[in-house]
Design a protein around this motif. Structure first.
Motif, mmCIF file in Angstrom:
data_model
loop_
_atom_site.group_PDB
_atom_site.id
_atom_site.type_symbol
_atom_site.label_atom_id
_atom_site.label_comp_id
_atom_site.label_asym_id
_atom_site.label_seq_id
_atom_site.Cartn_x
_atom_site.Cartn_y
_atom_site.Cartn_z
ATOM 1 N N ASP A 55 -23.429 131.916 -60.162
ATOM 2 C CA ASP A 55 -23.306 132.944 -58.819
ATOM 3 C C ASP A 55 -24.193 134.121 -59.001
ATOM 4 N N GLN A 56 -24.682 134.701 -60.246
ATOM 5 C CA GLN A 56 -25.587 135.399 -60.515
ATOM 6 C C GLN A 56 -26.960 135.043 -60.527
ATOM 7 N N HIS A 57 -27.201 133.928 -59.837
ATOM 8 C CA HIS A 57 -28.504 133.376 -59.646
ATOM 9 C C HIS A 57 -29.254 133.261 -61.085
ATOM 10 N N GLU A 58 -28.567 133.051 -62.081
ATOM 11 C CA GLU A 58 -29.251 132.592 -63.323
ATOM 12 C C GLU A 58 -28.974 131.300 -63.712
ATOM 13 N N SER A 59 -30.260 130.554 -63.943
ATOM 14 C CA SER A 59 -30.246 129.114 -64.036
ATOM 15 C C SER A 59 -29.626 128.704 -65.545
ATOM 16 N N VAL A 60 -29.095 127.590 -65.762
ATOM 17 C CA VAL A 60 -28.332 127.364 -66.881
ATOM 18 C C VAL A 60 -28.823 125.870 -67.282
ATOM 19 N N TRP A 61 -29.014 125.774 -68.580
ATOM 20 C CA TRP A 61 -29.527 124.354 -69.127
ATOM 21 C C TRP A 61 -28.253 123.787 -69.761
ATOM 22 N N ILE A 62 -27.853 122.639 -69.753
ATOM 23 C CA ILE A 62 -26.942 121.907 -70.335
ATOM 24 C C ILE A 62 -27.306 120.301 -70.436
ATOM 25 N N ALA A 63 -26.923 119.928 -71.762
ATOM 26 C CA ALA A 63 -27.353 118.484 -72.020
ATOM 27 C C ALA A 63 -26.442 117.446 -71.221
ATOM 28 N N GLN A 64 -26.863 116.258 -70.824
ATOM 29 C CA GLN A 64 -26.050 115.323 -70.097
ATOM 30 C C GLN A 64 -24.707 114.736 -70.780
ATOM 31 N N ARG A 65 -24.862 115.054 -72.090
ATOM 32 C CA ARG A 65 -23.884 114.390 -73.193
ATOM 33 C C ARG A 65 -23.814 115.190 -74.344
ATOM 34 N N GLU A 66 -22.777 115.342 -75.061
ATOM 35 C CA GLU A 66 -22.460 115.922 -76.367
ATOM 36 C C GLU A 66 -23.273 115.271 -77.324
ATOM 37 N N GLY A 67 -24.090 115.781 -78.082
ATOM 38 C CA GLY A 67 -24.819 115.008 -78.928
ATOM 39 C C GLY A 67 -25.972 114.408 -78.491
ATOM 40 N N ARG A 68 -27.005 114.140 -79.378
ATOM 41 C CA ARG A 68 -28.374 113.575 -78.832
ATOM 42 C C ARG A 68 -28.163 112.023 -78.727
ATOM 43 N N ALA A 69 -29.102 111.308 -77.834
ATOM 44 C CA ALA A 69 -29.140 109.987 -77.544
ATOM 45 C C ALA A 69 -30.044 109.499 -78.694
ATOM 46 N N LYS A 70 -29.267 108.964 -79.818
ATOM 47 C CA LYS A 70 -29.935 108.617 -80.792
ATOM 48 C C LYS A 70 -30.744 107.049 -80.694
ATOM 49 N N ASN A 71 -30.009 106.326 -79.934
ATOM 50 C CA ASN A 71 -30.301 104.869 -79.554
ATOM 51 C C ASN A 71 -31.396 104.879 -78.633
ATOM 52 N N GLY A 72 -31.815 105.915 -77.798
ATOM 53 C CA GLY A 72 -32.856 106.025 -76.727
ATOM 54 C C GLY A 72 -32.291 105.751 -75.279
ATOM 55 N N ILE A 73 -30.837 105.610 -75.403
ATOM 56 C CA ILE A 73 -30.358 105.355 -73.910
ATOM 57 C C ILE A 73 -29.697 106.661 -73.677
ATOM 58 N N ASP A 74 -30.315 106.907 -72.499
ATOM 59 C CA ASP A 74 -29.977 108.386 -71.872
ATOM 60 C C ASP A 74 -28.851 107.944 -70.849
ATOM 61 N N LEU A 75 -27.613 108.360 -71.003
ATOM 62 C CA LEU A 75 -26.605 108.104 -70.163
ATOM 63 C C LEU A 75 -25.572 109.414 -70.106
ATOM 64 N N THR A 76 -25.179 109.887 -68.825
ATOM 65 C CA THR A 76 -24.507 110.911 -68.595
ATOM 66 C C THR A 76 -23.038 110.837 -68.861
ATOM 67 N N ASP A 77 -22.564 111.813 -69.501
ATOM 68 C CA ASP A 77 -21.121 111.725 -70.074
ATOM 69 C C ASP A 77 -20.358 112.124 -68.691
ATOM 70 N N LYS A 78 -19.452 111.628 -68.188
ATOM 71 C CA LYS A 78 -18.484 111.962 -67.014
ATOM 72 C C LYS A 78 -17.707 113.271 -67.444
ATOM 73 N N ALA A 79 -17.269 113.298 -68.892
ATOM 74 C CA ALA A 79 -16.417 114.273 -69.181
ATOM 75 C C ALA A 79 -17.145 115.900 -69.216
ATOM 76 N N VAL A 80 -18.613 115.970 -69.341
ATOM 77 C CA VAL A 80 -19.352 116.866 -69.136
ATOM 78 C C VAL A 80 -19.205 117.265 -67.854
ATOM 79 N N LEU A 81 -19.297 116.478 -66.779
ATOM 80 C CA LEU A 81 -19.453 116.805 -65.385
ATOM 81 C C LEU A 81 -18.056 117.313 -64.957
ATOM 82 N N LYS A 82 -17.006 116.902 -65.355
ATOM 83 C CA LYS A 82 -15.697 117.273 -65.088
ATOM 84 C C LYS A 82 -15.301 118.468 -65.755
ATOM 85 N N MET A 83 -16.023 118.815 -66.889
ATOM 86 C CA MET A 83 -15.782 120.161 -67.570
ATOM 87 C C MET A 83 -16.481 121.274 -66.450
ATOM 88 N N LEU A 84 -17.643 120.847 -66.024
ATOM 89 C CA LEU A 84 -18.270 121.720 -64.999
ATOM 90 C C LEU A 84 -17.363 122.095 -63.744
#
Length: 383
Positions: free
Chosen positions: A185-214
């Protein structure tokens, strides 16, 4: 606009706090040792210890003109330039020309490296003349006070993960969601990862729990999911490292989880992974900013996650090391015989094999699967 007190325990440091924090950082022998080890890695430990007073003096001089968060980020930019010159062949940034920097965006990226993912987002923004972003970072990485100070000086805010009580966890998530909305709302950009923790197996999948938190902050104000996420202006970002400095550490963890059903981190393991990702060789790095998500894509957490994942896969570049990994899986482990491994030089195959040659076979195979994953996913094969 001042940040409300309700965010004081998670927000980044503000300009009026910079002097006191820098005083702590500049007096820390832990910081001085880390800087000496980074700049003079070949020196024996005993000699670096004797050079601590010199490191303290030089750091004090360098920080003498740093009075604001912006000053600190400009000082850090020089360090990041030198770091990337040492650890990366090139940094390729694409997609920012499709947007304008006048308003903030919620950058939602894949997560491969603890420190370098958000660093590269902000480096890319700075190089393009954009304002840098505020960074969401887990409190598990801030156990050391010096690391916490540096990260919060660098516009990081805290995601509290180590909470077991359900009521307290919900309160923390509501606070986090509110702070992200306040920032946008203050026009400040924010970075957030699509999931908690790194994708150690190389598969990038968005965690819906992160989106619900937003969306929690909007729910408190009777907003729909779509209305809340539209206000955050989310944009997927895909980060790729040709070579992953933490590939062996990730593979060992995955193998342990597969064998024993769990994995217990050693004390300080997150910090070691953080440092390895920073100073390790990465080859060519790609940072691709995608398209802002549409109204239809923001209809629900499910449609939003699917849209992010589609863009991630579309932006993922197939690199020679990915072809090399497929070839080695076929030659050494008789895996994926029907997968088209494409063309790659013998030199890249040899370099990749030398990287893992001394490891147990299951760890070797897991590293290769991680590097091969973009091709496996492209051809419809998943683990």
């Amino acid at each position: 606009m001042p940040i409300p007190d309700c965010y004081a325990d998670i927000r980044p440091y503000q300009d009026d706090e910079v002097a006191a924090v820098l005083e702590r950082v500049s007096q820390s022998d832990t910081v001085h040792r880390a800087l000496l080890k980074y700049r003079l890695p070949m020196l024996p430990h005993w000699l670096r210890e004797r050079m601590l007073p010199l490191a303290r003096y030089l750091l004090d001089r360098q920080l003498a003109g740093v009075n604001t968060v912006h000053d600190f980020q400009m000082w850090m930019e020089g360090w990041i330039e030198r770091l990337l010159a040492k650890t990366a062949t090139a940094v390729v940034v694409r997609g920012l020309d499709k947007m304008t920097p006048e308003q903030g965006h919620l950058w939602i990226s894949n997560h491969r490296d603890i420190a370098m993912d958000p660093t590269l987002i902000n480096y890319s923004l700075y190089q393009a003349g954009w304002p840098t972003s505020r960074i969401a970072i887990g409190d598990n990485l801030l156990s050391h006070p010096d690391i916490a100070d540096v990260m919060r000086l660098n516009k990081s805010f805290i995601v509290r993960r180590n909470i077991t009580n359900k009521r307290e966890k919900l309160t923390a998530l509501q606070q986090l969601s509110g702070y992200i909305r306040f920032s946008l709302d203050q026009h400040e950009s924010v970075w957030i990862a699509q999931r908690e923790g790194r994708a150690k197996n190389g598969i990038d999948l968005t965690d819906k729990a992160v989106l619900k938190m937003l969306a929690l902050h909007g729910r408190e104000h009777a907003e729909t999911f779509a209305a809340t996420l539209f206000a955050l202006r989310p944009v997927p970002v895909c980060i790729q490292y040709e070579w992953d400095p933490c590939d062996l550490m990730k593979a060992r963890e995955l193998v342990a989880r597969s064998k024993y059903g769990c994995y217990s981190k050693e004390e300080g393991e997150d910090t070691r992974s953080l440092l390895a990702g920073i100073i390790g060789q990465k080859g060519t790095i790609h940072v691709d900013f995608g398209q802002p998500l549409t109204d239809d894509e923001l209809a629900s957490a499910e449609t939003m996650a699917a849209a992010i994942d589609r863009q991630m896969r579309h932006m993922t570049e197939i690199l020679p090391v990915h072809h090399a990994a497929v070839r080695l899986l076929q030659q050494r482990f008789a895996c994926y015989p029907d997968v088209d491994g494409g063309d790659c030089s013998r030199q890249i195959q040899d370099t990749l094999w030398q990287r893992i040659e001394g490891e147990a076979q299951d760890v070797q195979k897991q590293v290769l699967i991680g590097y091969a994953m973009p091709i496996l996913l492209q051809q419809g094969i998943e683990q």
